[in-house]
Write an enzyme that holds these catalytic residues in place. Structure first.
Site, mmCIF file in Angstrom:
data_model
loop_
_atom_site.group_PDB
_atom_site.id
_atom_site.type_symbol
_atom_site.label_atom_id
_atom_site.label_comp_id
_atom_site.label_asym_id
_atom_site.label_seq_id
_atom_site.Cartn_x
_atom_site.Cartn_y
_atom_site.Cartn_z
ATOM 1 N N CYS A 199 -1.647 -7.154 -2.448
ATOM 2 C CA CYS A 199 -2.541 -6.978 -3.592
ATOM 3 C C CYS A 199 -2.839 -8.327 -4.251
ATOM 4 O O CYS A 199 -3.503 -9.160 -3.654
ATOM 5 C CB CYS A 199 -1.928 -5.962 -4.569
ATOM 6 S SG CYS A 199 -3.115 -5.257 -5.717
ATOM 7 N N HIS A 226 -0.190 -1.119 -1.004
ATOM 8 C CA HIS A 226 1.195 -1.384 -1.413
ATOM 9 C C HIS A 226 2.206 -0.632 -0.552
ATOM 10 O O HIS A 226 2.652 0.459 -0.943
ATOM 11 C CB HIS A 226 1.385 -0.949 -2.872
ATOM 12 C CG HIS A 226 0.681 -1.813 -3.858
ATOM 13 N ND1 HIS A 226 1.217 -2.991 -4.332
ATOM 14 C CD2 HIS A 226 -0.524 -1.682 -4.459
ATOM 15 C CE1 HIS A 226 0.375 -3.548 -5.189
ATOM 16 N NE2 HIS A 226 -0.698 -2.786 -5.294
ATOM 17 N N GLU A 283 5.239 -1.227 -0.291
ATOM 18 C CA GLU A 283 6.517 -1.163 -1.026
ATOM 19 C C GLU A 283 6.590 0.058 -1.941
ATOM 20 O O GLU A 283 7.655 0.387 -2.449
ATOM 21 C CB GLU A 283 6.736 -2.454 -1.833
ATOM 22 C CG GLU A 283 5.928 -2.594 -3.126
ATOM 23 C CD GLU A 283 4.505 -3.116 -2.919
ATOM 24 O OE1 GLU A 283 4.000 -3.034 -1.778
ATOM 25 O OE2 GLU A 283 3.896 -3.586 -3.906
#
Lengths: 79, 224
Positions: B86, B196, B198
């Site tokens: 990002c 994302h 994560e």
């Protein structure tokens, strides 16, 4: 000494913000408005250098930070 | 595997990234502040998501000129893995470590939703644990994720297999050219991506699709 740096999107780079502004102007009833492209203006105060040196320094500032030369052009004006 | 996550003023996903890395690799990453001029001896450096410097000037532009970025550039040139997610992807393009630029989303709105990604190159450490063409779920949350590269650059990165991930199944959330969601450098050790991974690593988050990327980085799995 004062300088003005203008940063604009290169031709061929889509500008969705410019498009939205174009639509806004049309919504306000302004006729005959063609393409709108959005850019940025930086007014910069400089001291201790000649106009020639200022231009060189400003070009370096544009290359290193003020413009992303992948997508943007810049123009330098000593005012 | 040793890793480090760099925090900038305005980063906001650094803890998510550290939790995900610890979960998958079993080892807590080191935290590095943006004013550092050197990096610890690690196998992976991560630039996390967020809104460094409030996205002033251009997203990632100021952070890309931070003191620590010279060390990141040096690490990348030595072959250390560098991942930018990002805002981290925006920094890597602004720093010239990855080709192209991230522009305002085509729809002009902030997008916060789940997309589908297709892994289109699995020759890198980041993508090797996926199967070729694997489609997986991943969340996005950004305002400036519209990937752009000029025609010549685009032809080069497509030709050299530098596109790692594409938005799949009509889920391109931002107008990115060729539906590009993630890009590798020529050497394959630097990856930038808008989504994302994560944030999809444990069942409580609704899925574990994002784990595969970190497993590949950690060398834990080798998909057939």
């Amino acid at each position: 000494m004062k300088a003005r740096v203008t940063v604009t999107l290169k031709n061929g780079v889509l500008d969705p913000q410019g498009k939205a502004i174009e639509g806004g102007l049309a919504a306000l009833g302004f006729a005959g408005v063609g393409h709108v492209r959005q850019g940025k203006v930086f007014d910069i105060e400089l001291s201790g250098r000649s106009a020639e040196q200022a231009r060189a320094d400003l070009a370096e500032m544009c290359e290193k930070l003020l413009a992303n030369t992948v997508i943007e052009n810049y123009a330098i004006e000593i005012v | 595997m040793k890793s480090a996550v760099i925090t900038f003023p305005g980063s906001n996903r650094e803890r998510d990234m550290m939790k995900a890395l610890e979960l998958v690799t079993g080892k807590a990453p080191l935290s590095v502040w943006h004013t550092e001029t050197s990096l610890p001896d690690v196998d992976l450096v991560v630039l996390p998501g967020g809104f460094s410097y409030g996205d002033y000037l251009r997203a990632g532009a100021i952070a890309a000129r931070s003191p620590v970025m010279d060390a990141v550039r040096d690490a990348a040139s030595r072959g250390v893995l560098v991942l930018g997610v990002c805002n981290g992807f925006q920094m890597l393009t602004e720093a010239g470590l990855l080709p192209g630029a991230l522009m305002r989303n085509a729809g002009l709105t902030f997008v916060c939703r789940e997309v589908k990604l297709q892994t289109v190159n699995r020759t890198s450490a980041f993508t090797r644990a996926f199967t070729q063409g694997q489609v997986w779920r991943c969340p996005v949350a950004h305002h400036d994720g519209n990937y752009f590269a000029d025609a010549e650059t685009l032809a080069r990165i497509e030709g050299e297999g530098q596109v790692a991930f594409r938005y799949a199944d009509g889920t391109n959330p931002n107008g990115s050219v060729n539906h590009i969601a993630g890009v590798l450098n020529a050497r394959g050790n630097v990856l930038g991506m808008m989504p994302h991974p994560e944030n999809l690593v444990e069942p409580l988050q609704g899925g574990i699709d994002g784990r595969t990327l970190f497993e590949g980085v950690a060398g834990l799995t080798e998909a057939a």
